[in-house]
Design a protein around this motif. Structure first.
Motif: not given
Length: 779
Positions: A232-242
């Protein structure tokens, strides 16, 4: 009145709306209810051997929903339930299919609502086509469930399964981890489920405006699936694992905000994340999408074929593989985490998890014993480790509700997870949280403490420290639960001695002192509290102190359970892993103390009594006896302390010789100590207890005897200065030896005496009073 027996057919005539209700559980062969008639079970159970028919305007009144029911207890190959319409829904507490020949019960009328349990003990159940419908109801206090299905029995046809979601306060607005108890079709060999039913009850949003959602402009998704196999990058919610779902128009095929998996199905046994805003019928979309809106209670209802029998979990992003995902290169917060779900219309029990037999309970290989469930109020993850006695963090427990999604952690790419019917349990959660509420408290033999970090009564996080003998302070897989960061306003974890952040830590109580580092964090500046919520079965021997390195302060948390502090995001010393620690240490004032140890001669043997303080229930007592002047001791018996303070032991067979008794004490640290030795003298000639104030040993003797005078029982104004005349008398009554002794313990040389029996007479030299006498044998 009807004649209830296994061969009778009961017909309720048309228009008879006051037919007598059942007064007890009854059995009958067949039942017909004509138009306009009604028949009340009145809260009882009716066993039916064949068919029930009620016309479109007839009614079966079931009375108390949670207790009344129908048992299909027949022996014919085909039994039916026919009739009813939407105006006259049959409401059963329970329905049981128990056909002795394995026959089929078919519901051709409908609808039928079940409020408690649907049980198949023998035979099969078929839910027919329209207008037939069978619904498993869900309410604030309970949800209907399907019991363990026997091998060979099936339930076919569409079943509606409800899931009550609590609202009513702003705290319930937020994410839920959910799953599905039914499937709608088979794709590439996998049974897959639909989530489109959600739109009937709650508003749905997505990044797409044309995918069947409620939003008219791009918005954060309401629905997400979880991928383990990405960093995950976590810069947005959508580039987390969800990964968000952005099109539901082709259900059960879904489009995703995921370039690697743009079009997917969801196999049963997978969980998903859903953002709950409330009941869509309560107000407008615009009102509910305002963050301050208070969500209202809703009952979700999905329809399909019940998941039953054995279910092997296959990840949605690798549906052709029967192994769960594990990516060695992923960071620790992601590696091995798979979002799965309870696949059954019943609670399951994580205590049924095992890695031995794939056909029983919950079977896992290379799957850890910890599960994580999302607390919808605190927004943090609750952890539970198998064997935890039902006690986890943030309301998590061993009971996983129907409809609940949860995380498991794999340890290699070969991991498998299989659910079997034996995983089911009748236990239900009863908290208003339902999906995350704990079941009724269990009676467990646990030593633990629960520490909570709180912003207020809603925004909290907690950890467990459990204490078991011979457990390490370092992280131990399948015993400790690593901390999983949630979405809450605060976070709290402990650090193992090898610096692993933990939600649950199991270790031994310290022999002297142990320091446990804590990690605290919050999303904003403010005043927070650390609260000692529970201290369970930890002996008062142990002090528990909270240490604040930032403020150079400390607090005794046994007696002051709340510590308030300021957290400043700009000052990293005010939070993190270096400010707070728990110190658990033994207090010498509460250590085990032996107050008295005595032995007395009774007609039935030797009565040994001892008194202690602070022994609690962690001390072992062992009574030992010596017959060789203390050279060796034999174990007579013992007991575990029970915090009663005074204990006794009866030696029913004292030897005909000098007996020396002592008490061995072993405290919770394994430290061993001994009492003084108490010596008693028993006559070897008459085998009777000598009731006087002297003890003589060894007996028989060769060259010397030891004589002990009990000064406590000798009246003297100055016992230490008292001297004694020791007269040794032979069988003829003649004094053959006289010794003057000052101490209360004397050793007398008898080597010059002839073999035989003698009497020792002890006389107080001052008053010439007889102190006592005893016999011995010279070898």
């Amino acid at each position: 009145l009807p004649q209830f027996n296994s061969s009778s057919n009961l017909v309720i005539p048309a228009g008879l709306s006051t037919y007598p209700a059942l007064a007890a559980d009854e059995s009958i062969y067949g039942l017909t209810i004509a138009s306009g008639a009604s028949f009340s079970l009145n809260g009882h159970t009716l066993s039916v051997g064949c068919n029930i028919y009620n016309s479109s305007t007839g009614q079966i009144l079931y009375g108390a929903n949670n207790s009344s029911g129908i048992i299909w207890n027949g022996s014919s190959a085909s039994q039916t339930f026919t009739g009813t319409n939407t105006a006259n829904t049959a409401q059963l507490g329970t329905m049981t299919v128990n056909n002795s020949v394995g026959g089929t019960v078919t519901i051709t009328g409908g609808p039928v609502d079940i409020y408690s349990t649907l049980t198949i003990t023998n035979g099969n159940l078929v839910i027919g086509a329209s207008p037939a419908a069978l619904t498993l109801k869900s309410m604030a206090t309970q949800s209907a469930s399907v019991g363990v299905m026997p091998v060979g029995s099936t339930i076919t046809g569409n079943v509606n399964v409800e899931r009550y979601i609590t609202g009513g306060t702003a705290t319930y607005r937020g994410y839920r981890l959910l799953s599905s108890p039914v499937y709608v079709s088979a794709v590439s060999g996998n049974n897959v489920y639909s989530i489109n039913y959600l739109k009937n009850s709650i508003f749905l949003t997505a990044t797409s405006t044309s995918g069947g959602f409620d939003n008219i402009s791009a918005a954060n998704p309401t629905l997400y699936l979880y991928r383990e196999n990405m960093t995950p990058l976590y810069t947005t919610f959508l580039n987390s694992n969800f990964k968000g779902i952005n099109n539901i128009n082709l259900s059960p095929t879904y489009s995703m905000d995921d370039a690697s998996n743009p079009s997917i199905n969801i196999p049963v046994g997978n969980g998903y994340l859903c953002f709950f805003r409330g009941n869509r019928t309560s107000t407008t979309f615009a009102a509910e999408t305002v963050p301050s809106y208070v969500p209202q209670t809703v009952t979700l209802s999905t329809s399909g074929t019940l998941n039953q029998g054995q279910i092997t979990v296959k990840d949605w992003f690798t549906p052709a593989s029967s192994t769960l995902s594990y990516t060695p290169a992923s960071p620790a917060a992601v590696k091995g985490y798979n979002l799965v779900g309870n696949p059954y219309a019943s609670s399951i029990d994580w205590e049924n998890f095992q890695s031995t037999t794939s056909t029983t309970g919950i079977y896992g290989t290379s799957v850890g014993t910890t599960i994580y469930m999302l607390d919808p109020v605190s927004k943090n993850f609750g952890a539970y480790v198998k064997g935890g006695g039902g006690i986890g963090t943030n309301n998590a427990s061993n009971i996983i509700s129907s409809g609940q999604g949860f995380f498991v952690v794999t340890t290699c790419s070969c991991a498998t997870l299989i659910f079997n019917e034996g995983a089911k349990t009748n236990t239900q959660v009863v908290s208003p949280k339902l999906l995350m509420g704990k079941p009724a408290d269990q009676v467990v033999n646990n030593q633990y403490l629960r520490l909570q970090l709180a912003k207020d009564s809603v925004n909290t996080d907690d950890i467990l420290l459990r204490f078991t003998a011979n457990s390490s302070t370092a992280y131990v897989p399948d015993q400790d639960a690593p901390y999983k960061l949630g979405y809450g306003a605060v976070s709290l974890s402990s650090l193992s001695s090898d610096h692993i952040s933990l939600a649950i830590k199991v270790q031994s109580l310290p022999k002297t002192s142990e320091t446990i580092s804590l990690t605290v964090n919050a999303k904003a500046n403010g005043i927070y509290t650390l609260n000692m919520k529970n201290i369970v079965d930890i002996p008062p021997l142990f002090d528990i102190w909270l240490m604040d390195a930032y403020k150079m302060d400390s607090l005794d948390m046994r007696h002051n359970t709340t510590y308030a502090f300021n957290l400043y995001k700009a000052d990293t010393n005010s939070y993190g892993s270096h400010r707070f620690s728990l110190v658990i240490r033994q207090n010498p004032a509460w250590a085990l103390h032996l107050l008295d140890f005595t032995a007395a001669k009774l007609a039935g043997g030797t009565q040994i009594v001892w008194k202690t303080e602070n022994e609690e229930n962690y001390t072992n007592f062992t009574v030992e006896r010596s017959t060789d002047n203390g050279k060796t001791f034999d174990v007579l018996g013992g007991t575990i302390s029970s915090a009663q303070g005074t204990y006794s032991f009866l030696d029913k067979n004292p030897l005909i010789a000098a007996d020396g008794y002592r008490l061995k004490l072993e405290d919770m640290n394994g430290t061993i100590s001994y009492s003084k030795v108490v010596i008693l003298m028993y006559s070897n000639l008459s085998n009777n207890i000598t009731n006087n104030n002297i003890s003589l040993y060894p007996n028989p003797a060769g060259s010397t005897i030891n004589l002990s005078i009990d000064q406590i029982k000798v009246v003297s104004s100055n016992a230490n200065a008292t001297s004694y005349d020791l007269n040794i008398i032979n069988n003829n009554g003649s004094i053959v030896k006289t010794v003057i002794s000052s101490p209360a313990l004397s050793q007398v040389n008898i080597s010059n005496l002839l073999p035989g029996t003698y009497i020792v007479q002890v006389v107080n030299s001052n008053g010439k009073s007889l102190v006592g006498k005893s016999k011995f044998v010279k070898l």
